[in-house]
Design a protein around this motif. Structure first.
Motif, PDB file in Angstrom:
ATOM      1  N   ALA A 419      39.314 -46.039 -31.469  1.00 15.26           N
ATOM      2  CA  ALA A 419      39.393 -44.943 -32.374  1.00 15.26           C
ATOM      3  C   ALA A 419      39.536 -45.467 -33.765  1.00 15.26           C
ATOM      4  O   ALA A 419      38.982 -44.818 -34.630  1.00 15.26           O
ATOM      5  N   ALA A 420      39.992 -46.736 -33.990  1.00 10.27           N
ATOM      6  CA  ALA A 420      40.158 -47.445 -35.319  1.00 10.27           C
ATOM      7  C   ALA A 420      38.867 -47.702 -35.690  1.00 10.27           C
ATOM      8  O   ALA A 420      38.557 -47.662 -36.769  1.00 10.27           O
ATOM      9  N   GLY A 421      37.928 -48.276 -34.599  1.00 13.30           N
ATOM     10  CA  GLY A 421      36.696 -48.488 -35.152  1.00 13.30           C
ATOM     11  C   GLY A 421      35.797 -47.506 -35.592  1.00 13.30           C
ATOM     12  O   GLY A 421      35.150 -47.540 -36.573  1.00 13.30           O
ATOM     13  N   ARG A 422      36.124 -46.287 -34.850  1.00 15.32           N
ATOM     14  CA  ARG A 422      35.012 -45.115 -35.346  1.00 15.32           C
ATOM     15  C   ARG A 422      35.819 -44.495 -36.718  1.00 15.32           C
ATOM     16  O   ARG A 422      34.950 -43.926 -37.222  1.00 15.32           O
ATOM     17  N   ALA A 423      37.058 -44.592 -36.640  1.00  9.14           N
ATOM     18  CA  ALA A 423      37.548 -43.823 -38.230  1.00  9.14           C
ATOM     19  C   ALA A 423      37.281 -44.826 -39.085  1.00  9.14           C
ATOM     20  O   ALA A 423      36.907 -44.346 -40.321  1.00  9.14           O
ATOM     21  N   GLU A 436      42.284 -40.283 -45.330  1.00  6.48           N
ATOM     22  CA  GLU A 436      41.744 -39.046 -45.458  1.00  6.48           C
ATOM     23  C   GLU A 436      40.631 -38.754 -44.521  1.00  6.48           C
ATOM     24  O   GLU A 436      39.747 -38.081 -44.519  1.00  6.48           O
ATOM     25  N   VAL A 437      40.357 -39.713 -43.459  1.00  8.60           N
ATOM     26  CA  VAL A 437      39.302 -39.545 -42.612  1.00  8.60           C
ATOM     27  C   VAL A 437      39.243 -38.041 -41.911  1.00  8.60           C
ATOM     28  O   VAL A 437      40.668 -37.644 -41.455  1.00  8.60           O
ATOM     29  N   ASP A 438      38.120 -37.615 -41.923  1.00 12.55           N
ATOM     30  CA  ASP A 438      38.316 -36.269 -41.207  1.00 12.55           C
ATOM     31  C   ASP A 438      38.446 -36.162 -39.791  1.00 12.55           C
ATOM     32  O   ASP A 438      37.732 -36.635 -38.881  1.00 12.55           O
ATOM     33  N   ILE A 439      39.854 -35.962 -39.366  1.00 15.84           N
ATOM     34  CA  ILE A 439      40.388 -35.947 -37.913  1.00 15.84           C
ATOM     35  C   ILE A 439      39.517 -35.420 -36.940  1.00 15.84           C
ATOM     36  O   ILE A 439      39.334 -35.864 -35.883  1.00 15.84           O
ATOM     37  N   SER A 440      39.003 -33.943 -37.522  1.00 15.10           N
ATOM     38  CA  SER A 440      38.381 -33.243 -36.482  1.00 15.10           C
ATOM     39  C   SER A 440      37.104 -33.954 -35.873  1.00 15.10           C
ATOM     40  O   SER A 440      36.541 -34.115 -34.973  1.00 15.10           O
ATOM     41  N   LYS A 441      36.214 -34.634 -37.071  1.00 15.10           N
ATOM     42  CA  LYS A 441      35.064 -35.425 -36.706  1.00 15.10           C
ATOM     43  C   LYS A 441      35.394 -36.546 -35.940  1.00 15.10           C
ATOM     44  O   LYS A 441      34.663 -37.008 -35.187  1.00 15.10           O
ATOM     45  N   LEU A 442      36.568 -37.161 -36.324  1.00 16.67           N
ATOM     46  CA  LEU A 442      36.713 -38.510 -35.454  1.00 16.67           C
ATOM     47  C   LEU A 442      36.963 -38.159 -34.147  1.00 16.67           C
ATOM     48  O   LEU A 442      36.486 -38.789 -32.941  1.00 16.67           O
ATOM     49  N   GLU A 444      36.199 -35.467 -32.413  1.00 12.52           N
ATOM     50  CA  GLU A 444      34.679 -34.905 -31.810  1.00 12.52           C
ATOM     51  C   GLU A 444      34.021 -36.141 -31.353  1.00 12.52           C
ATOM     52  O   GLU A 444      33.323 -36.264 -30.268  1.00 12.52           O
ATOM     53  N   GLU A 445      33.720 -37.206 -32.334  1.00 11.49           N
ATOM     54  CA  GLU A 445      33.073 -38.325 -32.068  1.00 11.49           C
ATOM     55  C   GLU A 445      33.623 -38.927 -31.041  1.00 11.49           C
ATOM     56  O   GLU A 445      32.869 -39.508 -30.029  1.00 11.49           O
ATOM     57  N   LEU A 446      34.947 -39.183 -30.720  1.00 12.42           N
ATOM     58  CA  LEU A 446      35.528 -39.966 -29.629  1.00 12.42           C
ATOM     59  C   LEU A 446      35.179 -39.230 -28.249  1.00 12.42           C
ATOM     60  O   LEU A 446      34.489 -39.948 -27.243  1.00 12.42           O
TER      61      LEU A 446
END
Ligand SMILES: Cc1cc2nc3c(=O)[nH]c(=O)nc-3n(C[C@H](O)[C@H](O)[C@H](O)COP(=O)(O)OP(=O)(O)OC[C@H]3O[C@@H](n4cnc5c(N)ncnc54)[C@H](O)[C@@H]3O)c2cc1C
Length: 456
Positions: A419-423, A436-442, A444-446
């Motif tokens: 998760a940290a890598g994708r964020a 401020e990373v878009d949590i829904s985008k993160l 969804e990607e996970l």
């Protein structure tokens, strides 16, 4: 304390990357792989001569499955296990009444697969390289200073992920953190070691005998009747008998973990209270004391535990296993109640199911408390305060002393790393601070990449 002024010095910048991961343990491996997935420049530094961190000290990975038997950790951590299984370096996940789930692994295969995986992902890996300091620019980190045989050098990076287990980067950056319980007491370390030539079948059948004298904590005899690989925790009466005969043991419970090789077991029974894993003097004494305990533990096993009659010492883990040091105080502090109430979070980035498993800072025992199902790990617990481009994953995330005793287990650490890598990747691509990373985008990607979340 006497001090000196370090003279100013020009340092060579040896790398300039998008994402830098510090520490190549379970969380760091996944963080680097996830961050590198769509072409960003990623580097990982590791102080030891191999990758894997605590995946290499003889421990099985706990918590891929949840208490209800469903798989709660998937995604990149599962891909790592699949690679290990291909070379007979891991077992399948096996449910366990005490440990929730166990995945047995071979340390040497972990080191090799981890390196293969990161090389294939294009991650620039530097072993034998110690993080020593930060380079700041306003409220952000511009990079870090490393130490190696070549001396001091700099690496610049747009986002940094601290996977050191000890929050070394966050600490140097001045982020708020805590250490231990309200008295500063930390869970004690253990030096793992293995033995060979153990008749694990004999041990198993003794544990499976309902009327026999060999009792495991929480795990019924029927479990041992059904599983050839296992972790046994307990044999308390056997230990009492040995102690009456003059054997000195540092713990109250026998912990034996079967290995992947025939006749191999790993022993998790040394314990040195009061060691501070961030202080080299304390670590030195801890390592020495743990080594001194091993002979007596072997005397106990060979003399009193069935199946060990012909057993021989095999190998010592490469370093003292540290359960707890610094924990950042991040944007959310995960608590004991969150875990026991199976709490869901809107910003969940991973799901875990392991009990609170607290090795007491004093004495020789441990207490365990289970949640009914599983709980979420929120993204905010990976975000330290005050630094805009630093994330933390693994056992130094923002959690209380009690909550850490659950979340520190390796499968959740791997999921946090992913998760940290994708964020970090999203933060670089969108040019925003990590908080401020878009949590829904993160999230969804996970899920799109195969990770498990309970809700989107
Ligand atoms: C004795 C013991 C028994 C345990 N039993 C289990 C078990 O059975 N199953 C389970 O799943 N979990 C178990 N755990 C918990 C688990 O092993 C750890 O909590 C987990 O490995 C933490 O992962 P991590 O990635 O945060 O850190 P680590 O695994 O500690 O990895 C951190 C990495 O960072 C590197 N590093 C640190 N500082 C620096 C620096 N300054 N510069 C460069 N590199 C650095 C280290 O060398 C290491 O490779 C146990 C832990 C211990 C100590």
């Amino acid at each position: 304390m006497k001090t000196i002024i370090e003279p100013e010095k020009k340092l060579p910048v040896i790398l300039d990357v998008d994402v830098l991961v510090v520490g190549g343990g379970p969380s760091g491996l996944m963080a680097a792989q996830a961050a590198s997935e769509d072409g960003l420049k990623v580097a990982l530094i590791e102080s030891r001569s191999f990758l894997g961190g605590n995946l290499t000290i003889g421990l099985p990975i706990l918590d891929f499955l949840g208490r209800k038997g469903n798989q709660v950790i998937k995604g990149l951590p599962q891909k790592f296990i699949d690679r290990l299984i291909k070379r007979n370096g891991a077992s399948n996940h096996q449910s366990c009444p005490l440990h929730v789930s166990i995945t047995f692994i071979e340390p040497e295969d972990v080191k090799m697969v981890a390196m293969d995986m990161l090389k294939e992902s294009g991650v620039n890996v530097l072993l034998y390289t110690f993080f020593s300091d930060i380079i700041t620019e306003g409220d952000a980190l511009k990079g870090i200073i490393i130490e190696s045989k070549r001396g001091r050098e700099a690496i610049l990076s747009r986002v940094i992920i601290d996977c050191t287990g000890d929050a070394d980067v966050a600490f140097r950056a001045g982020a708020p953190y805590l250490k231990g319980n309200e008295h500063g007491g930390m869970q004690p370390p253990t030096l793992m070691f293995s033995m060979m030539n153990v008749d694990t079948e004999k041990l198993r059948l003794c544990l499976a005998d309902e009327n026999g004298p060999y009792k495991a904590d929480k795990i019924p005899p029927s479990y041992f009747a059904e599983h050839q690989r296992f972790i046994v925790v307990g044999l308390r009466e056997t230990m009492e008998k040995a102690e009456k005969d003059g054997v000195t043991l540092p713990v109250k419970r026998t912990i034996i973990i079967t290995g992947l090789k025939k006749g191999e077991v790993w022993i998790n029974m040394s314990r040195v209270n009061g060691v501070d894993g961030t202080d080299p003097a304390s670590l030195t004494e801890g390592e020495y004391e743990a080594r001194k305990q091993v002979d007596e533990i072997i005397r106990y096993l060979v003399g009193y535990v069935p199946g060990f009659e012909q057993a021989l010492f095999d190998r010592m883990a490469p370093f003292l296993g540290i359960r707890e040091t610094r924990r950042i105080i991040g944007n959310y502090v995960l608590t004991r109640d969150d875990i026991l109430s199976c709490r869901k979070f809107d910003d969940a980035i991973a799901v875990a199911s392991y009990p609170l498993d607290l090795h007491h800072p004093v004495g020789g025992d441990c207490s365990l408390e289970w949640c009914d199902d599983c709980y979420d790990i929120p993204f905010r617990s990976l975000v330290p305060q005050q630094i805009s481009n630093l994330l933390v994953a693994g056992r130094c995330i923002s959690a209380t002393h009690e909550a850490l005793s659950s979340v520190r287990i390796m499968a959740p650490c791997m999921a946090m790393g992913e998760a940290a890598g994708r964020a970090a990747k999203i933060a670089v691509r969108t040019g925003v601070p990590v908080a401020e990373v878009d949590i829904s985008k993160l999230r969804e990607e996970l899920v799109a990449k195969g990770a498990y979340l309970r809700h989107l």
